[in-house]
Write a protein that holds these residues in place. Structure first.
Motif, mmCIF file in Angstrom:
data_model
loop_
_atom_site.group_PDB
_atom_site.id
_atom_site.type_symbol
_atom_site.label_atom_id
_atom_site.label_comp_id
_atom_site.label_asym_id
_atom_site.label_seq_id
_atom_site.Cartn_x
_atom_site.Cartn_y
_atom_site.Cartn_z
ATOM 1 N N LEU A 73 20.886 23.082 -13.241
ATOM 2 C CA LEU A 73 21.852 22.928 -12.156
ATOM 3 C C LEU A 73 22.427 24.274 -11.741
ATOM 4 C CD1 LEU A 73 23.765 19.731 -13.340
ATOM 5 C CD2 LEU A 73 22.084 19.902 -11.506
ATOM 6 N N SER A 74 22.565 25.171 -12.709
ATOM 7 C CA SER A 74 23.163 26.472 -12.420
ATOM 8 C C SER A 74 22.264 27.351 -11.550
ATOM 9 C CB SER A 74 23.482 27.211 -13.727
ATOM 10 O OG SER A 74 22.298 27.407 -14.484
ATOM 11 N N SER A 75 20.966 27.008 -11.447
ATOM 12 C CA SER A 75 20.050 27.826 -10.649
ATOM 13 C C SER A 75 20.278 27.652 -9.156
ATOM 14 C CB SER A 75 18.597 27.470 -10.977
ATOM 15 O OG SER A 75 18.283 26.167 -10.483
ATOM 16 N N GLY A 76 20.946 26.565 -8.778
ATOM 17 C CA GLY A 76 21.207 26.304 -7.371
ATOM 18 C C GLY A 76 20.025 25.732 -6.617
ATOM 19 N N LYS A 77 18.902 25.521 -7.285
ATOM 20 C CA LYS A 77 17.720 24.986 -6.627
ATOM 21 C C LYS A 77 17.808 23.470 -6.510
ATOM 22 C CE LYS A 77 14.638 28.660 -8.272
ATOM 23 N NZ LYS A 77 13.414 28.961 -9.068
ATOM 24 N N ARG A 78 17.366 22.942 -5.383
ATOM 25 C CA ARG A 78 17.370 21.500 -5.171
ATOM 26 C C ARG A 78 16.029 20.912 -5.596
ATOM 27 N NH1 ARG A 78 19.500 19.820 0.628
ATOM 28 N NH2 ARG A 78 19.414 17.824 -0.463
ATOM 29 N N VAL A 79 16.089 19.685 -6.073
ATOM 30 C CA VAL A 79 14.880 18.994 -6.538
ATOM 31 C C VAL A 79 14.625 17.792 -5.639
ATOM 32 C CG1 VAL A 79 13.819 17.720 -8.435
ATOM 33 C CG2 VAL A 79 15.247 19.719 -8.927
ATOM 34 N N SER A 80 13.399 17.661 -5.168
ATOM 35 C CA SER A 80 13.009 16.477 -4.414
ATOM 36 C C SER A 80 11.755 15.891 -5.046
ATOM 37 C CB SER A 80 12.747 16.817 -2.934
ATOM 38 O OG SER A 80 11.669 17.719 -2.816
ATOM 39 N N VAL A 81 11.658 14.584 -5.021
ATOM 40 C CA VAL A 81 10.517 13.878 -5.603
ATOM 41 C C VAL A 81 9.878 13.032 -4.516
ATOM 42 C CG1 VAL A 81 9.763 12.191 -7.317
ATOM 43 C CG2 VAL A 81 11.574 13.825 -7.898
ATOM 44 N N ARG A 82 8.577 13.222 -4.314
ATOM 45 C CA ARG A 82 7.831 12.409 -3.370
ATOM 46 C C ARG A 82 6.759 11.639 -4.121
ATOM 47 N NH1 ARG A 82 6.837 16.385 1.889
ATOM 48 N NH2 ARG A 82 9.042 16.823 2.309
ATOM 49 N N LEU A 83 6.621 10.388 -3.798
ATOM 50 C CA LEU A 83 5.666 9.524 -4.476
ATOM 51 C C LEU A 83 4.435 9.307 -3.588
ATOM 52 C CD1 LEU A 83 8.111 6.814 -5.907
ATOM 53 C CD2 LEU A 83 7.310 8.916 -6.987
ATOM 54 N N TYR A 84 3.266 9.554 -4.167
ATOM 55 C CA TYR A 84 2.001 9.339 -3.475
ATOM 56 C C TYR A 84 1.107 8.467 -4.358
ATOM 57 C CZ TYR A 84 3.416 13.399 -0.686
ATOM 58 O OH TYR A 84 4.093 14.268 0.120
ATOM 59 N N PRO A 85 0.290 7.612 -3.755
ATOM 60 C CA PRO A 85 -0.679 6.857 -4.567
ATOM 61 C C PRO A 85 -1.652 7.823 -5.240
ATOM 62 C CG PRO A 85 -0.507 5.933 -2.348
ATOM 63 C CD PRO A 85 0.207 7.255 -2.326
ATOM 64 N N THR A 86 -2.035 7.534 -6.455
ATOM 65 C CA THR A 86 -3.057 8.337 -7.116
ATOM 66 C C THR A 86 -4.413 8.028 -6.478
ATOM 67 O OG1 THR A 86 -3.323 6.625 -8.806
ATOM 68 C CG2 THR A 86 -1.806 8.443 -9.294
ATOM 69 N N TRP A 87 -5.345 8.993 -6.599
ATOM 70 C CA TRP A 87 -6.614 8.812 -5.879
ATOM 71 C C TRP A 87 -7.419 7.589 -6.319
ATOM 72 C CZ3 TRP A 87 -11.022 8.823 -8.690
ATOM 73 C CH2 TRP A 87 -11.029 9.498 -9.920
ATOM 74 N N PRO A 88 -7.288 7.089 -7.598
ATOM 75 C CA PRO A 88 -8.047 5.861 -7.905
ATOM 76 C C PRO A 88 -7.424 4.602 -7.300
ATOM 77 C CG PRO A 88 -7.547 7.138 -9.907
ATOM 78 C CD PRO A 88 -6.680 7.651 -8.815
ATOM 79 N N ASP A 89 -6.191 4.694 -6.784
ATOM 80 C CA ASP A 89 -5.497 3.517 -6.270
ATOM 81 C C ASP A 89 -5.999 3.213 -4.863
ATOM 82 O OD1 ASP A 89 -3.795 1.541 -5.440
ATOM 83 O OD2 ASP A 89 -1.961 2.526 -6.106
ATOM 84 N N ARG A 90 -6.864 2.219 -4.743
ATOM 85 C CA ARG A 90 -7.445 1.852 -3.451
ATOM 86 C C ARG A 90 -7.048 0.432 -3.057
ATOM 87 N NH1 ARG A 90 -8.688 6.770 -1.520
ATOM 88 N NH2 ARG A 90 -9.805 7.983 -3.083
ATOM 89 N N ARG A 91 -5.860 0.009 -3.464
ATOM 90 C CA ARG A 91 -5.451 -1.364 -3.173
ATOM 91 C C ARG A 91 -5.278 -1.627 -1.675
ATOM 92 N NH1 ARG A 91 -0.538 -1.823 -7.308
ATOM 93 N NH2 ARG A 91 -0.455 0.395 -6.774
ATOM 94 N N HIS A 92 -5.152 -0.557 -0.895
ATOM 95 C CA HIS A 92 -5.002 -0.743 0.546
ATOM 96 C C HIS A 92 -6.318 -1.139 1.206
ATOM 97 C CE1 HIS A 92 -6.412 3.389 0.002
ATOM 98 N NE2 HIS A 92 -6.873 3.334 1.238
ATOM 99 N N LEU A 93 -7.442 -0.971 0.496
ATOM 100 C CA LEU A 93 -8.727 -1.355 1.062
ATOM 101 C C LEU A 93 -8.943 -2.857 0.877
ATOM 102 C CD1 LEU A 93 -10.987 1.553 -0.247
ATOM 103 C CD2 LEU A 93 -10.012 1.292 2.043
ATOM 104 N N SER A 94 -9.249 -3.525 1.968
ATOM 105 C CA SER A 94 -9.403 -4.977 1.913
ATOM 106 C C SER A 94 -10.844 -5.433 2.109
ATOM 107 C CB SER A 94 -8.508 -5.639 2.965
ATOM 108 O OG SER A 94 -8.827 -5.165 4.259
ATOM 109 N N GLY A 95 -11.758 -4.489 2.272
ATOM 110 C CA GLY A 95 -13.154 -4.857 2.470
ATOM 111 C C GLY A 95 -13.442 -5.133 3.932
ATOM 112 N N PRO A 96 -14.664 -5.592 4.239
ATOM 113 C CA PRO A 96 -15.733 -5.928 3.289
ATOM 114 C C PRO A 96 -16.316 -4.692 2.597
ATOM 115 C CG PRO A 96 -16.535 -6.091 5.534
ATOM 116 C CD PRO A 96 -15.067 -5.836 5.632
#
Length: 212
Positions: free
Chosen positions: A102-125
């Protein structure tokens, strides 16, 4: 996995950046608590002040069992950040991030991305293709039968320059061995890579014959 720092500090960090996910504590002795969210493919936040290499490796192995990436976020503490990162990499963490003090004064941000094996958005065929075993000519003939658009480009002497576009909405999924006893192992890999980005290629890459 949140590591290091005081319990209160890790709790504050989790509440700020991962408020939508449960925070699991004391999991080294009760690893069964981690399995349920991993099994359902949910982001799993584990908080540990300290753990032995064996305890951490067990948790990494558990994540791998469910095809999840183990990522460490290390809060400020004693010791060299470089040595901590080397240790966590050696244990098997995919990535390790150090949170500035905290004393460094730097801000922390976290962004979430799907990992590359996660292909649940694909519905086929899906076009499910089994073992190819280095038979590139047969693979190209099959893709042609499946109505993939194969465009042959000026080959620059390579004899294998082409671009492959799948039919609209279709995805090629390789589930067997790409290389093996066939005559054109390299061309099979090139064919897989030539399929346009909209076709995600997943495969068990190396057959027993190729390993020999």
């Amino acid at each position: 996995m949140l590591l290091g720092g005081a319990d209160e500090r890790r709790g504050e960090f989790a509440a700020r950046h991962f408020s939508s996910y449960p925070l699991l504590t004391k999991v080294v002795q009760r690893q069964g608590r981690v399995k349920a969210p991993l099994r359902s493919r949910r982001l799993t936040i584990v908080s540990l002040q300290e753990a032995t290499d064996i305890g951490l490796r067990q948790l990494v192995t558990l994540a791998q069992e469910f095809h999840a990436f183990a990522i460490a976020i290390v809060l400020p503490g004693n010791g060299s950040p470089q040595r901590r990162k080397q240790r966590l990499t050696r244990i098997g963490f995919r990535k390790a991030y150090d949170v500035p003090s905290l004393s460094s004064g730097k801000r922390v941000s976290v962004r979430l991305y799907p990992t590359w094996p996660d292909r649940r958005h694909l519905s086929g065929p899906f076009d499910i293709i089994g073992d190819v075993h280095g038979c590139a000519s047969e693979l190209l003939a099959l893709l042609d039968q499946l109505n993939y658009d194969i465009s042959y480009l000026p080959d620059k002497g390579l004899g294998r320059s082409y671009f492959i576009i799948p039919p609209a909405g279709r995805t090629a999924v390789f589930v067997g061995d790409l290389c093996g006893a066939g005559p054109r192992n390299e061309d099979v890999f090139i064919t897989g890579r030539r399929i346009a980005p909209v076709a995600i290629v997943t495969s068990l890459l190396v057959a027993a014959q190729a390993r020999r």
